[in-house]
Design a protein around this motif. Structure first.
Motif, PDB file in Angstrom:
ATOM      1  N   MET A 274       0.826  -1.209   0.000  1.00  0.00           N
ATOM      2  CA  MET A 274       0.000   0.000   0.000  1.00  0.00           C
ATOM      3  C   MET A 274       0.861   1.259   0.000  1.00  0.00           C
TER       4      MET A 274
ATOM      5  N   ARG B   1       1.945   2.158  -3.617  1.00  0.00           N
ATOM      6  CA  ARG B   1       0.960   2.225  -4.698  1.00  0.00           C
ATOM      7  C   ARG B   1      -0.213   3.162  -4.422  1.00  0.00           C
ATOM      8  N   VAL B   2      -0.173   3.884  -3.313  1.00  0.00           N
ATOM      9  CA  VAL B   2      -1.290   4.755  -2.958  1.00  0.00           C
ATOM     10  C   VAL B   2      -0.817   6.206  -2.914  1.00  0.00           C
TER      11      VAL B   2
ATOM     12  N   ARG C  97      -3.912   8.553   1.114  1.00  0.00           N
ATOM     13  CA  ARG C  97      -3.148   7.485   1.759  1.00  0.00           C
ATOM     14  C   ARG C  97      -3.827   7.026   3.046  1.00  0.00           C
TER      15      ARG C  97
ATOM     16  N   SER D 275      -6.922   4.877   2.447  1.00  0.00           N
ATOM     17  CA  SER D 275      -6.592   3.548   1.931  1.00  0.00           C
ATOM     18  C   SER D 275      -6.014   2.660   3.022  1.00  0.00           C
TER      19      SER D 275
ATOM     20  N   ASN E 182      -1.388  -3.521 -10.101  1.00  0.00           N
ATOM     21  CA  ASN E 182      -1.323  -2.210  -9.459  1.00  0.00           C
ATOM     22  C   ASN E 182       0.127  -1.737  -9.465  1.00  0.00           C
TER      23      ASN E 182
END
Length: 408
Positions: free
Chosen positions: A110, A113-114, A119, A122, A179
């Motif tokens: 995470m 990729r965020v 952030r 997520s 992703n």
């Protein structure tokens, strides 16, 4: 594929967690010794973070999860078949070790990729996925106890969840391919004050010990406050079942009380992410710590009262509110302060520090209970919570500024 493996892992773990002290007590442990056995889980998590950072950097998030899942299955079988309490404690330790690897793999995925703009939401969803399992798990345990009348039924349920998780990760689409990572150049824009669109790659090129020394300022300040939060969370998982045992409640009732607390916790997970993204990390962290700190302090004065069981249920709910408001905070703060290049070693260091707080808390509960009482142990945990709240007030504005300000 991003959140469902976490739900499956935490569902089985949530079914077993309330029963670890109960099973230990049934195997002959007193209250202090049962707390010590329960602490083996968080001690295992503490020991597993640095090896997990190494594994994620070299074999990737997906295969780290698979290996952790397979070893967890062996540990769960060991818990179910343990002939003596020492074997049971070792199996719990190994389970915690694997949980650290699983959690770090998700955290690294995470983080890379965020985008920063959402952030916190997520990562709060990631925390909420874990909380969903912790919420449902105790109710599954209560149902299994009603049907089978044996605490080991929940352990076998955990084994089924782990098997499903491993199959899903192996046979489903690879989220690392679907992703893509956000480009490094975008992440580096954070340092120059330009528009921020992402985070950082996960390749580890700096040793963990060197990383800990290089970032000792943030780890020793903000990390210490985060460790207090982890300690209070961990103590909640140990104190509530032990409190029920000390009040003479049966395992099914204890599982239901813990489940209700988890339900409240789960209901608030996304609110935490919204607050952090809109107003800053402090406005979720500080109220959560104050609630949990005062909740434990209040619980310390209720054990011998006429309405002890009622207070137990009410304050378990208060602790659930506080824990729910803290959903995703440790993940988000770790991602915020991680270096823009090669964060795996830092995240391993961050999680090692925060898990150290989680590992120490059950030991504190066990030691204080053995020397004094469970009530005094609860009061000590409450003071740790208030100390952590003060630390967040002091250090979050410095290391993780509110939205709209550039990061330090």
């Amino acid at each position: 594929m991003v959140y469902l493996p976490t739900v499956l892992f935490s569902l089985g773990e949530g079914a077993v967690l309330p029963l670890i002290p109960v099973i230990a007590a049934n195997m002959g442990a007193d209250v202090a010794s049962a707390a010590l056995v329960a602490s083996a889980l968080v001690v295992g998590q503490l020991c597993g973070n640095i090896p997990a950072g190494w594994a994620v950097a070299r074999i990737g998030e997906r295969f780290t999860m698979v290996v952790a899942g397979i070893i967890s299955m062996v540990a769960v079988i060991g818990m179910a078949l343990a002939p003596v309490i020492a074997v049971f404690a070792v199996a719990v330790f190994v389970l915690g070790f694997c949980a650290a690897a699983f959690g770090l793999a998700r955290h690294a995925f995470m983080t890379t990729r965020v985008p920063l703009a959402f952030r916190a939401r997520s990562l709060s969803l990631l925390g909420g996925s874990f909380r969903l399992g912790i919420f449902i798990g105790p109710f599954v345990t209560a149902a299994l106890l009603q049907i089978f009348g044996d605490e080991h039924a929940a352990i076998w349920f955990f084994l089924l969840c782990l098997a499903a998780m491993v199959a899903l990760v192996l046979l489903g689409p690879d989220p690392e391919r679907t992703n893509p990572e956000i480009p490094v150049s975008s992440a580096l824009a954070e340092d120059t004050g330009e528009a921020v669109t992402g985070s950082i790659p996960t390749l580890e090129r700096t040793g963990v010990l060197r990383t800990m020394w290089r970032h000792r300022g943030v780890l020793g300040r903000l990390g210490a406050a985060a460790a207090c939060l982890s300690a209070v969370r961990s103590a909640r998982q140990v104190v509530l079942p032990l409190w029920g045992i000390s009040l003479g409640l049966d395992a099914q009732t204890i599982a239901l009380v813990v489940g209700v607390s988890g339900a409240i916790d789960f209901a608030l997970f996304y609110a935490s992410g919204q607050v952090m993204d809109r107003f800053g990390r402090l406005w979720a962290a500080m109220p959560a710590m104050v609630l949990m700190g005062t909740g434990f302090l209040a619980l310390a004065f209720t054990h011998d009262g006429d309405s002890a069981v009622l207070w137990f249920g009410m304050l378990a709910a208060v602790l659930g509110v506080g824990n729910g408001l803290s959903s995703g905070i440790l993940l988000t703060l770790g991602a915020d302060v991680a270096p823009k290049r090669h964060p795996a070693a830092f995240l391993g260091s961050w999680r090692t520090l925060t898990d150290a707080g989680g590992a120490i808390a059950p030991l504190i509960v066990s030691g204080v209970t053995a020397m004094a009482s469970l009530s005094i142990a609860s009061g000590v945990v409450g003071l740790i919570g208030l100390l952590g709240a003060a630390g967040f007030v002091r250090w979050i504005p410095r290391f993780s500024p509110p939205p709209g300000r550039s990061e330090d």
